[in-house]
Enzyme design. Structure first.
Site, PDB file in Angstrom:
ATOM      1  N   ASP A  76       2.311 -11.709  18.605  1.00 53.77           N
ATOM      2  CA  ASP A  76       2.798 -12.137  17.291  1.00 53.77           C
ATOM      3  C   ASP A  76       4.520 -11.863  16.888  1.00 53.77           C
ATOM      4  O   ASP A  76       4.741 -10.871  17.040  1.00 53.77           O
ATOM      5  CB  ASP A  76       2.051 -11.534  16.041  1.00 53.77           C
ATOM      6  CG  ASP A  76       2.381 -11.916  14.693  1.00 53.77           C
ATOM      7  OD1 ASP A  76       3.546 -12.719  14.472  1.00 53.77           O
ATOM      8  OD2 ASP A  76       1.598 -11.625  13.907  1.00 53.77           O
ATOM      9  N   HIS A  81       0.783 -15.476  16.235  1.00 60.42           N
ATOM     10  CA  HIS A  81       0.716 -15.473  14.694  1.00 60.42           C
ATOM     11  C   HIS A  81       0.019 -16.690  14.420  1.00 60.42           C
ATOM     12  O   HIS A  81       0.255 -17.873  14.903  1.00 60.42           O
ATOM     13  CB  HIS A  81       2.191 -15.648  13.989  1.00 60.42           C
ATOM     14  CG  HIS A  81       2.031 -15.226  12.700  1.00 60.42           C
ATOM     15  ND1 HIS A  81       1.839 -14.008  11.948  1.00 60.42           N
ATOM     16  CD2 HIS A  81       2.231 -16.127  11.729  1.00 60.42           C
ATOM     17  CE1 HIS A  81       2.058 -14.162  10.775  1.00 60.42           C
ATOM     18  NE2 HIS A  81       2.176 -15.535  10.387  1.00 60.42           N
TER      19      HIS A  81
END
Length: 409
Positions: free
Chosen positions: A171, A202
Site C-alpha cells: 500500500d 491499496h
C-alpha cells in the site's frame, strides 16, 4: 434488496446529509454503516452496500463529504482522482467521525435495524472505521487499507468493541513504517484482528479496480463477515439449508425448488470437470438438462464430516452410484458402463444471508475413471474404489502406490 436515500441530522445542528440505505431481502437485520472511499457515495459504494445487504445487514452509506459539497459521486479517471484528493485534503476528520456516530444512531432508530450496529470502511472510510472503534458506540469496526491510522494510535486505549483491520503489504498510502507502527501498537489486543495481505496494493478489494486481487478480497470478506456475525449476527441454520438443497437435487429432483434455495445470481463449479454455471439463467439450464435429472437412480451421498463456519459449510462425504446413465456433470460424453463407483467428495458451500451463493465441488476424477474402466491404473499413482474404502477404514494399508515404501524402514 430494497434501497432508498434518506436524510440524517448532523449532531452539531448544522444541517442534514444524505445516506444510501440498502435493506436485506428479509426486511430486517443488524445495522452496518459503510464508510466511503474518497470518491463519494458512488456506484461502487452502493454495490458494496447491496452486497452486505444480501449478507443480511441493513446498510447505511452516509455522504461524509456533504460539508464540502453534497452528493459527491466520482469515477476513477485521472480528473476524478484529482477531485477526490481535493475532497480528501479538505475533509474535517473529526466532523466525519461525528457524522458516522449520527449515522449509527439513525440506523439503530430505524425499524429495519435489529439490535446492534457496526462500521465498515475503505480507504478514507478505513480510517473512519478505526476512529469509530475509538470514539463511537459501534459494536464492531472493520477497516480496509485505512489511510493515516498510524497518526491516531494513541486513541487505541479507547477501543471497546471488536476491531478488524485489513492491510495491504504494498500500500503506497500506508508505507512499511506506518504498517509496522500499526501492528506494534495494536497486536495482542483483545478483540482486535490485524491482517496483512502479501503482494497486494491499496484498494485490493475494489472489484474492477486496477489493484483488485480476488483471492485477497475473498479472504478479507470472509474474515469481515465472520467478525460481524460474531458480534451482531445474523445467524442462519446453514446445515438445514444445505440439506434441503441436496434433497431437492437428489431426492425430489425439482429444479425450481433447487434454485429457490440460492441467491438471485449464484454459481456452481464442479472443479475436476468445470461443469456448472454462473448466474440464474445458466445454472437453471444446467440443473434442468445436465444435473438434477442426470444422476443414476441409486445415487447416494454418505456423510463423513461437516464443518460449519460463519459463511460456509465444508462437507466431506462418499458419493456412490452405479453408472447406468450418462452423468453429464461428472462423466460428460461417457456412455453408461454399468460399473459401481464410490468416491470421496468434498463440497465447499458458501452462503449469503439465508441462501446458497456458490458451490465448489472436488473429487478425484482419476479414481472415477479407473472404477468405470476408462483408465488403466497400472504404473500410475492412482487408485480406484480403494480410496473410498480407506476413507471409512483408516487401518487399510497406506503407501501402496509408493514403490520405495518397502525399502525405507
Amino acid at each position: 434488496m430494497t434501497s432508498q436515500t434518506i436524510q440524517i441530522k448532523a449532531s452539531d445542528g448544522t444541517g442534514t446529509f444524505n445516506a444510501y440505505l440498502s435493506v436485506p431481502p428479509g426486511g430486517k437485520g443488524p445495522g452496518l454503516v459503510l464508510a466511503q472511499e474518497i470518491f463519494g457515495v458512488n456506484q461502487t459504494m452502493r454495490d458494496v452496500a447491496d452486497y452486505y445487504a444480501e449478507e443480511g445487514y441493513v446498510v447505511l452509506v452516509p455522504d461524509v463529504f456533504w460539508r464540502q459539497e453534497p452528493g459527491v459521486e466520482l469515477g476513477y479517471t485521472p480528473d476524478d482522482w484529482q477531485r477526490a484528493f481535493g475532497f480528501f485534503q479538505g475533509f474535517d476528520e473529526n466532523k466525519g467521525v461525528e457524522d458516522i456516530q449520527a449515522s449509527l444512531t439513525a440506523l439503530r432508530e430505524r425499524p429495519e435495524c435489529v439490535d446492534k450496529a457496526g462500521v465498515l470502511g475503505f480507504c478514507l472510510g478505513g480510517k473512519l472505521a478505526y476512529l469509530a472503534a475509538c470514539r463511537t458506540d459501534a459494536d464492531v469496526s472493520i477497516g480496509y487499507y485505512g489511510v493515516g491510522i498510524e497518526k491516531a494510535l494513541d486513541e487505541a486505549r479507547n477501543i471497546k468493541g471488536r476491531l478488524v483491520l485489513h492491510l495491504a503489504e504494498n500500500d503506497q498510502f500506508c508505507p512499511p513504517e506506518a504498517r509496522t507502527a500499526i501492528l506494534e501498537a495494536l497486536s495482542g489486543r483483545k478483540s482486535t484482528e490485524l491482517y496483512v495481505y502479501a503482494g497486494v496494493d491499496h484498494a485490493f478489494a475494489r472489484q474492477g479496480g486496477e489493484h483488485f486481487h480476488k483471492p485477497s478480497a475473498l479472504m478479507a470478506h470472509q474474515r469481515s463477515v465472520t467478525a460481524l456475525k460474531a458480534e451482531m449476527g445474523p445467524h442462519f441454520d446453514y446445515s438445514a439449508l444445505w440439506d434441503k438443497h441436496c434433497e431437492y437435487e437428489f431426492a425430489t429432483r425439482h429444479v425450481a425448488d433447487t434454485m429457490s434455495t440460492m441467491v438471485a445470481e449464484p454459481y456452481v463449479n464442479h472443479i475436476p470437470t468445470m461443469t456448472g454455471g454462473v448466474g440464474h439463467k445458466m445454472l437453471s439450464r444446467f440443473y434442468q438438462h445436465h444435473f438434477v435429472n442426470s444422476n443414476p437412480p441409486d445415487t447416494a451421498l454418505i456423510p463423513i464430516s461437516r464443518t460449519i463456519g460463519a459463511t460456509q459449510i465444508v462437507d466431506e462425504l462418499l458419493f456412490c452410484f452405479t453408472h447406468t446413465c450418462e452423468i453429464d456433470w461428472m462423466l460428460p460424453g461417457i456412455a453408461p458402463t454399468g460399473k459401481r463407483v464410490e468416491i470421496p467428495l468434498v463440497a465447499i458451500v458458501k452462503f449469503r444471508g439465508d441462501k446458497l451463493y456458490h458451490e465448489h465441488i472436488y473429487w478425484d476424477q482419476a479414481s472415477v475413471l479407473v472404477q468405470i474402466g476408462k483408465l488403466d491404473s497400472k504404473g500410475l499413482p492412482v487408485a480406484g474404489i480403494q480410496t473410498a474404502h480407506k476413507l471409512l477404514d483408516e487401518t487399510l494399508p497406506s503407501n501402496t502406490l509408493m514403490p520405495s515404501w518397502n525399502t525405507s524402514a
